[in-house]
Design a protein around this motif. Structure first.
Motif, PDB file in Angstrom:
ATOM      1  N   LYS A  90      32.965  36.930  57.398  1.00 16.84           N
ATOM      2  CA  LYS A  90      33.153  35.670  58.112  1.00 16.84           C
ATOM      3  C   LYS A  90      34.552  35.089  57.953  1.00 16.84           C
ATOM      4  O   LYS A  90      35.133  34.554  58.913  1.00 16.84           O
ATOM      5  N   TYR A  91      35.133  35.209  56.731  1.00 12.20           N
ATOM      6  CA  TYR A  91      36.389  34.516  56.454  1.00 12.20           C
ATOM      7  C   TYR A  91      37.595  35.455  56.367  1.00 12.20           C
ATOM      8  O   TYR A  91      38.734  34.985  56.317  1.00 12.20           O
ATOM      9  N   LEU A  92      37.353  36.760  56.287  1.00 13.72           N
ATOM     10  CA  LEU A  92      38.432  37.757  56.253  1.00 13.72           C
ATOM     11  C   LEU A  92      39.438  37.488  55.131  1.00 13.72           C
ATOM     12  O   LEU A  92      40.647  37.651  55.300  1.00 13.72           O
ATOM     13  N   LEU A  93      38.926  37.056  53.971  1.00 11.37           N
ATOM     14  CA  LEU A  93      39.800  36.785  52.836  1.00 11.37           C
ATOM     15  C   LEU A  93      40.291  38.080  52.209  1.00 11.37           C
ATOM     16  O   LEU A  93      39.624  39.114  52.255  1.00 11.37           O
ATOM     17  N   ASN A  94      41.456  38.006  51.590  1.00 12.22           N
ATOM     18  CA  ASN A  94      42.094  39.186  51.015  1.00 12.22           C
ATOM     19  C   ASN A  94      41.764  39.282  49.523  1.00 12.22           C
ATOM     20  O   ASN A  94      42.393  38.619  48.696  1.00 12.22           O
ATOM     21  N   PHE A  95      40.749  40.069  49.171  1.00  6.78           N
ATOM     22  CA  PHE A  95      40.387  40.233  47.764  1.00  6.78           C
ATOM     23  C   PHE A  95      39.914  41.659  47.509  1.00  6.78           C
ATOM     24  O   PHE A  95      39.546  42.400  48.435  1.00  6.78           O
ATOM     25  N   ASN A  96      39.941  42.019  46.243  1.00  2.32           N
ATOM     26  CA  ASN A  96      39.445  43.313  45.784  1.00  2.32           C
ATOM     27  C   ASN A  96      38.498  43.072  44.620  1.00  2.32           C
ATOM     28  O   ASN A  96      38.774  42.232  43.760  1.00  2.32           O
ATOM     29  N   PHE A  97      37.385  43.788  44.596  1.00  2.00           N
ATOM     30  CA  PHE A  97      36.413  43.661  43.510  1.00  2.00           C
ATOM     31  C   PHE A  97      36.312  44.997  42.798  1.00  2.00           C
ATOM     32  O   PHE A  97      35.804  45.964  43.347  1.00  2.00           O
ATOM     33  N   ARG A  98      36.815  45.041  41.574  1.00  2.00           N
ATOM     34  CA  ARG A  98      36.810  46.272  40.782  1.00  2.00           C
ATOM     35  C   ARG A  98      35.671  46.221  39.768  1.00  2.00           C
ATOM     36  O   ARG A  98      35.531  45.245  39.018  1.00  2.00           O
ATOM     37  N   ILE A  99      34.859  47.258  39.741  1.00  5.38           N
ATOM     38  CA  ILE A  99      33.708  47.333  38.838  1.00  5.38           C
ATOM     39  C   ILE A  99      33.960  48.420  37.803  1.00  5.38           C
ATOM     40  O   ILE A  99      34.093  49.597  38.143  1.00  5.38           O
ATOM     41  N   GLU A 125      35.654  48.527  44.450  1.00  7.72           N
ATOM     42  CA  GLU A 125      36.150  49.760  43.823  1.00  7.72           C
ATOM     43  C   GLU A 125      35.381  50.021  42.527  1.00  7.72           C
ATOM     44  O   GLU A 125      35.334  49.163  41.647  1.00  7.72           O
ATOM     45  N   PHE A 126      34.779  51.188  42.418  1.00  8.92           N
ATOM     46  CA  PHE A 126      34.037  51.565  41.212  1.00  8.92           C
ATOM     47  C   PHE A 126      34.895  52.498  40.364  1.00  8.92           C
ATOM     48  O   PHE A 126      35.396  53.519  40.858  1.00  8.92           O
ATOM     49  N   LYS A 127      35.060  52.162  39.087  1.00 13.57           N
ATOM     50  CA  LYS A 127      35.884  52.983  38.195  1.00 13.57           C
ATOM     51  C   LYS A 127      35.061  53.794  37.199  1.00 13.57           C
ATOM     52  O   LYS A 127      35.605  54.639  36.496  1.00 13.57           O
ATOM     53  N   GLY A 128      33.755  53.544  37.096  1.00 16.50           N
ATOM     54  CA  GLY A 128      32.950  54.279  36.126  1.00 16.50           C
ATOM     55  C   GLY A 128      33.267  53.863  34.701  1.00 16.50           C
ATOM     56  O   GLY A 128      33.912  52.845  34.445  1.00 16.50           O
ATOM     57  N   ARG A 129      32.804  54.668  33.748  1.00 13.82           N
ATOM     58  CA  ARG A 129      33.009  54.356  32.332  1.00 13.82           C
ATOM     59  C   ARG A 129      34.435  54.695  31.909  1.00 13.82           C
ATOM     60  O   ARG A 129      34.966  55.757  32.248  1.00 13.82           O
ATOM     61  N   VAL A 130      35.050  53.793  31.167  1.00 12.40           N
ATOM     62  CA  VAL A 130      36.383  54.000  30.610  1.00 12.40           C
ATOM     63  C   VAL A 130      36.343  53.530  29.153  1.00 12.40           C
ATOM     64  O   VAL A 130      35.366  52.922  28.711  1.00 12.40           O
ATOM     65  N   SER A 131      37.395  53.797  28.403  1.00 17.28           N
ATOM     66  CA  SER A 131      37.457  53.328  27.019  1.00 17.28           C
ATOM     67  C   SER A 131      37.525  51.807  26.990  1.00 17.28           C
ATOM     68  O   SER A 131      37.908  51.159  27.977  1.00 17.28           O
ATOM     69  N   HIS A 132      37.155  51.231  25.857  1.00 20.13           N
ATOM     70  CA  HIS A 132      37.182  49.772  25.744  1.00 20.13           C
ATOM     71  C   HIS A 132      38.596  49.237  25.910  1.00 20.13           C
ATOM     72  O   HIS A 132      38.817  48.210  26.568  1.00 20.13           O
ATOM     73  N   THR A 133      39.568  49.942  25.347  1.00 19.20           N
ATOM     74  CA  THR A 133      40.957  49.509  25.474  1.00 19.20           C
ATOM     75  C   THR A 133      41.395  49.513  26.934  1.00 19.20           C
ATOM     76  O   THR A 133      42.048  48.568  27.410  1.00 19.20           O
ATOM     77  N   GLU A 134      41.032  50.557  27.663  1.00 21.36           N
ATOM     78  CA  GLU A 134      41.381  50.636  29.080  1.00 21.36           C
ATOM     79  C   GLU A 134      40.672  49.542  29.875  1.00 21.36           C
ATOM     80  O   GLU A 134      41.258  48.940  30.788  1.00 21.36           O
TER      81      GLU A 134
END
Length: 252
Positions: A90-99, A125-134
Motif C-alpha cells: 500500500k505505501y511502497l516504503l523502502n525497507f529490508n527485513f533480515r531474519i 532476507e533469510f540468513k539461516g544460522r550464524v555464529s553469535h558474534t556474526e
C-alpha cells in the motif's frame, strides 16, 4: 505435572531463588524467602560486544530479527511479515527485513505455508544460522530489532533476550509490551511500542518508525547509546551479593 511439581513443591523448599521476571518474583516471594529478580545479563566488556558499525546509514530502513520463534512460536514472525507485506503493497516504503536464525524453508515449514506473500519476496532476507558474534554484528548494523509476542502466561513469566541483545548493541526495538518491558522500553528513546490488538493497529504503529527519515534514525540511535549498559552484569553485583548473603545466613 513437571512444572506444577517443581514450582509448587520443590522450589519453595530451596534456600534462594533467582527470578527472571516480576511475575515470577511475585509468585515466589509469597512462598519462600530470599528471592532475587534478575533479568538476562551480558558482559559488555567481552570482545563480541565490540562490533564494528557502519559509518553510513543507508536510505533503506533495515529491520532485523535474530533468533528463532521458539516453542509454540512465541515470536509471531508470521504476523510481522504479513503486516510488512500489506505496508509494502500500500505505501511502497523502502525497507529490508533480515531474519537471522532461520532459512526461508524453515520459516515456511514452521508456519505451514508454501511461500512468502508476493510483496515480501524482495524485501525479506533469510540468513539461516550464524555464529553469535556474526549475529550481533548484523544486529549492530541494523536500524531496528523487531519481534512481537502474544500476552500469555509463558511470555509474562519470561524475559525476551532479543530485547537485551538489541539494547546492548545500541539498537532501538520495535515490539509490544510483554513480561517487564514496560520498565525498559521508552517510546521514541530506545524503540517504539507496537499495538498487536489487530492487524490494522499493528500496521498503524509500524508506519511511525518505518517513515522516519535518515536524520531521525541517526538521532534515535544516538539516544539509544545511553541504554547500552542497562543489562551489563556489573550493575547488579551489589544486589546479588546481598542476595547471596541472605542465603548464606540461612545455612549458618
Amino acid at each position: 505435572m513437571d512444572i506444577h511439581f517443581r514450582m509448587k513443591v520443590i522450589h519453595p523448599k530451596l534456600d534462594g531463588m533467582i527470578a527472571i521476571s516480576h511475575y515470577l518474583y511475585t509468585y515466589y516471594t509469597s512462598r519462600m524467602k530470599n528471592v532475587f529478580q534478575l533479568p538476562p545479563l551480558v558482559d559488555k566488556q567481552a570482545g563480541k560486544w565490540k562490533m564494528e558499525k557502519d559509518d553510513e546509514i543507508p536510505d533503506r530502513i533495515r529491520l532485523i530479527y535474530v533468533g528463532s520463534p521458539g516453542p509454540g512460536n512465541k515470536d509471531r514472525l508470521d504476523i510481522i511479515i504479513n503486516a510488512l507485506e500489506k505496508i509494502k503493497r500500500k505505501y511502497l516504503l523502502n525497507f529490508n527485513f533480515r531474519i537471522i536464525g532461520l532459512t526461508k524453508e524453515q520459516y515456511c515449514k514452521i508456519y505451514n505455508i508454501n511461500t512468502l506473500p508476493p510483496y515480501c519476496e524482495n524485501c525479506v532476507e533469510f540468513k539461516g544460522r550464524v555464529s553469535h558474534t556474526e549475529a550481533l554484528n548484523y544486529l549492530a548494523n541494523s536500524d531496528f530489532q523487531i519481534f512481537i509476542r502474544q500476552n500469555n502466561l509463558t511470555n509474562t513469566a519470561g524475559f525476551p533476550t532479543k530485547f537485551v541483545e538489541a539494547t546492548s548493541c545500541g539498537i532501538p526495538v520495535l515490539t509490544n509490551f510483554s513480561s517487564d518491558l514496560k520498565n525498559y522500553l521508552f517510546c521514541q528513546e530506545n524503540g517504539f511500542l507496537l499495538d498487536i490488538s489487530s492487524m490494522d493497529n499493528l500496521i498503524h504503529s509500524l508506519l511511525i518508525p518505518l517513515q522516519l527519515s535518515k536524520e531521525e534514525r541517526i538521532r534515535l540511535k544516538t539516544t539509544c547509546r545511553q541504554f547500552e549498559d542497562t543489562f551489563d552484569y556489573r550493575n547488579y553485583i551489589s544486589g546479588f551479593e546481598d542476595f547471596l548473603s541472605s542465603v548464606n545466613a540461612i545455612k549458618s
